[in-house]
Motif scaffolding. Structure first.
Motif, PDB file in Angstrom:
ATOM      1  N   ASP A 214      -6.245  -2.846 -27.714  1.00 39.72           N
ATOM      2  CA  ASP A 214      -7.678  -3.137 -27.752  1.00 39.72           C
ATOM      3  C   ASP A 214      -7.998  -4.516 -28.329  1.00 39.72           C
ATOM      4  O   ASP A 214      -9.151  -4.933 -28.319  1.00 39.72           O
ATOM      5  N   ARG A 215      -6.976  -5.238 -28.784  1.00 34.45           N
ATOM      6  CA  ARG A 215      -7.196  -6.601 -29.281  1.00 34.45           C
ATOM      7  C   ARG A 215      -7.394  -7.594 -28.143  1.00 34.45           C
ATOM      8  O   ARG A 215      -7.802  -8.729 -28.378  1.00 34.45           O
ATOM      9  N   VAL A 216      -7.089  -7.197 -26.915  1.00 24.80           N
ATOM     10  CA  VAL A 216      -7.288  -8.074 -25.763  1.00 24.80           C
ATOM     11  C   VAL A 216      -8.263  -7.413 -24.794  1.00 24.80           C
ATOM     12  O   VAL A 216      -8.362  -6.188 -24.741  1.00 24.80           O
TER      13      VAL A 216
ATOM     14  N   ASP B 290       2.228 -17.993 -22.598  1.00 29.16           N
ATOM     15  CA  ASP B 290       3.234 -19.025 -22.387  1.00 29.16           C
ATOM     16  C   ASP B 290       4.577 -18.488 -22.878  1.00 29.16           C
ATOM     17  O   ASP B 290       4.628 -17.790 -23.902  1.00 29.16           O
ATOM     18  N   LEU B 291       5.641 -18.813 -22.176  1.00 31.63           N
ATOM     19  CA  LEU B 291       6.971 -18.356 -22.581  1.00 31.63           C
ATOM     20  C   LEU B 291       7.304 -18.772 -24.016  1.00 31.63           C
ATOM     21  O   LEU B 291       7.959 -18.038 -24.740  1.00 31.63           O
ATOM     22  N   ARG B 292       6.829 -19.945 -24.436  1.00 30.70           N
ATOM     23  CA  ARG B 292       7.117 -20.397 -25.801  1.00 30.70           C
ATOM     24  C   ARG B 292       6.437 -19.512 -26.850  1.00 30.70           C
ATOM     25  O   ARG B 292       6.813 -19.528 -28.012  1.00 30.70           O
ATOM     26  N   ASP B 293       5.437 -18.715 -26.430  1.00 30.00           N
ATOM     27  CA  ASP B 293       4.727 -17.816 -27.344  1.00 30.00           C
ATOM     28  C   ASP B 293       5.212 -16.374 -27.230  1.00 30.00           C
ATOM     29  O   ASP B 293       4.619 -15.468 -27.804  1.00 30.00           O
ATOM     30  N   PHE B 294       6.293 -16.169 -26.498  1.00 34.41           N
ATOM     31  CA  PHE B 294       6.856 -14.842 -26.263  1.00 34.41           C
ATOM     32  C   PHE B 294       8.218 -14.751 -26.933  1.00 34.41           C
ATOM     33  O   PHE B 294       9.048 -15.659 -26.809  1.00 34.41           O
ATOM     34  N   GLU B 295       8.458 -13.643 -27.629  1.00 36.01           N
ATOM     35  CA  GLU B 295       9.760 -13.437 -28.261  1.00 36.01           C
ATOM     36  C   GLU B 295      10.219 -12.005 -28.038  1.00 36.01           C
ATOM     37  O   GLU B 295       9.500 -11.058 -28.351  1.00 36.01           O
ATOM     38  N   LEU B 296      11.392 -11.849 -27.478  1.00 35.18           N
ATOM     39  CA  LEU B 296      12.016 -10.538 -27.351  1.00 35.18           C
ATOM     40  C   LEU B 296      12.703 -10.263 -28.683  1.00 35.18           C
ATOM     41  O   LEU B 296      13.604 -10.984 -29.088  1.00 35.18           O
ATOM     42  N   VAL B 297      12.244  -9.249 -29.397  1.00 35.24           N
ATOM     43  CA  VAL B 297      12.710  -8.964 -30.759  1.00 35.24           C
ATOM     44  C   VAL B 297      13.888  -8.008 -30.768  1.00 35.24           C
ATOM     45  O   VAL B 297      14.803  -8.132 -31.578  1.00 35.24           O
TER      46      VAL B 297
ATOM     47  N   SER C  47      -6.614 -11.168 -36.811  1.00 31.42           N
ATOM     48  CA  SER C  47      -7.305 -12.200 -36.047  1.00 31.42           C
ATOM     49  C   SER C  47      -6.534 -12.447 -34.765  1.00 31.42           C
ATOM     50  O   SER C  47      -5.389 -12.001 -34.609  1.00 31.42           O
ATOM     51  N   ASP C  48      -7.156 -13.195 -33.853  1.00 28.27           N
ATOM     52  CA  ASP C  48      -6.501 -13.495 -32.581  1.00 28.27           C
ATOM     53  C   ASP C  48      -5.252 -14.344 -32.765  1.00 28.27           C
ATOM     54  O   ASP C  48      -4.380 -14.363 -31.925  1.00 28.27           O
ATOM     55  N   GLU C  49      -5.159 -15.068 -33.882  1.00 30.54           N
ATOM     56  CA  GLU C  49      -3.992 -15.895 -34.142  1.00 30.54           C
ATOM     57  C   GLU C  49      -2.814 -15.084 -34.663  1.00 30.54           C
ATOM     58  O   GLU C  49      -1.679 -15.553 -34.656  1.00 30.54           O
ATOM     59  N   ASP C  50      -3.061 -13.878 -35.178  1.00 27.75           N
ATOM     60  CA  ASP C  50      -1.977 -13.029 -35.659  1.00 27.75           C
ATOM     61  C   ASP C  50      -1.101 -12.619 -34.480  1.00 27.75           C
ATOM     62  O   ASP C  50      -1.592 -12.461 -33.363  1.00 27.75           O
TER      63      ASP C  50
ATOM     64  N   GLY D 200      -0.187 -15.375 -31.158  1.00 28.98           N
ATOM     65  CA  GLY D 200      -1.566 -15.673 -30.811  1.00 28.98           C
ATOM     66  C   GLY D 200      -2.119 -14.860 -29.660  1.00 28.98           C
ATOM     67  O   GLY D 200      -1.546 -13.867 -29.217  1.00 28.98           O
ATOM     68  N   LEU D 201      -3.232 -15.303 -29.179  1.00 26.88           N
ATOM     69  CA  LEU D 201      -4.002 -14.615 -28.144  1.00 26.88           C
ATOM     70  C   LEU D 201      -3.457 -14.916 -26.752  1.00 26.88           C
ATOM     71  O   LEU D 201      -3.197 -16.068 -26.431  1.00 26.88           O
TER      72      LEU D 201
END
Length: 144
Positions: free
Chosen positions: A107-109, A54-61, A6-9, A26-27
């Motif tokens: 392709d999810r976006v 948003d930066l808060r939704d980004f994580e460098l793993v 889903s888009d939330e994954d 998320g999306l």
């Protein structure tokens, strides 16, 4: 049995060699095909498709990207080993742009517009005709 997303994954991605991995929660908030001359030069392609989060939704793993200041207020980040262009970030902005092609599941976006079309190369004219064209960043700016 097939697994669905889903888009939330989380959206995950990384560079060509695998040295850098990232995750988006998320999306993405905005997806555009940028035709500016800086994107063309930095990627070696006719345009770059960006997803803004948003930066808060980004994580460098994994890994540490190198950076290049492509303007007085922004930098492009890339893998120092394989050269994959990964991110674009304007100083002090709470958003970051990710190259869609580096997502594991691009392709999810879906892009919503073409931007900076005054510098679009002849070979890309007519590309994605169903999307609106803008001579600047257009609405909901992703700031390339």
């Amino acid at each position: 049995m097939s697994e669905t997303t889903s888009d939330e994954d989380p959206h995950e991605g990384g560079c060509l060699c695998g040295a850098i991995r990232y995750r988006l929660k998320g999306l993405p908030r905005d997806v555009v095909h940028c035709h500016c001359s800086l994107c063309q030069r930095s990627s070696g392609a006719l345009f770059v498709t960006w997803a803004t989060v948003d930066l808060r939704d980004f994580e460098l793993v994994m890994g540490e990207p190198a950076s290049y200041r492509s303007s007085p207020t922004a930098k492009r980040l890339f893998c120092p080993q394989c050269g994959s262009q990964l991110f674009f970030h304007i100083d002090d902005d709470r958003r970051i742009d990710v190259t869609v092609a580096t997502l594991d599941e691009p392709d999810r976006v879906t892009a919503t517009r073409n931007t900076w079309v005054d510098t679009r190369r002849e070979a890309a004219k007519g590309f994605d005709r169903d999307l609106p064209d803008y001579t600047d960043e257009g609405p909901e700016s992703a700031h390339h």
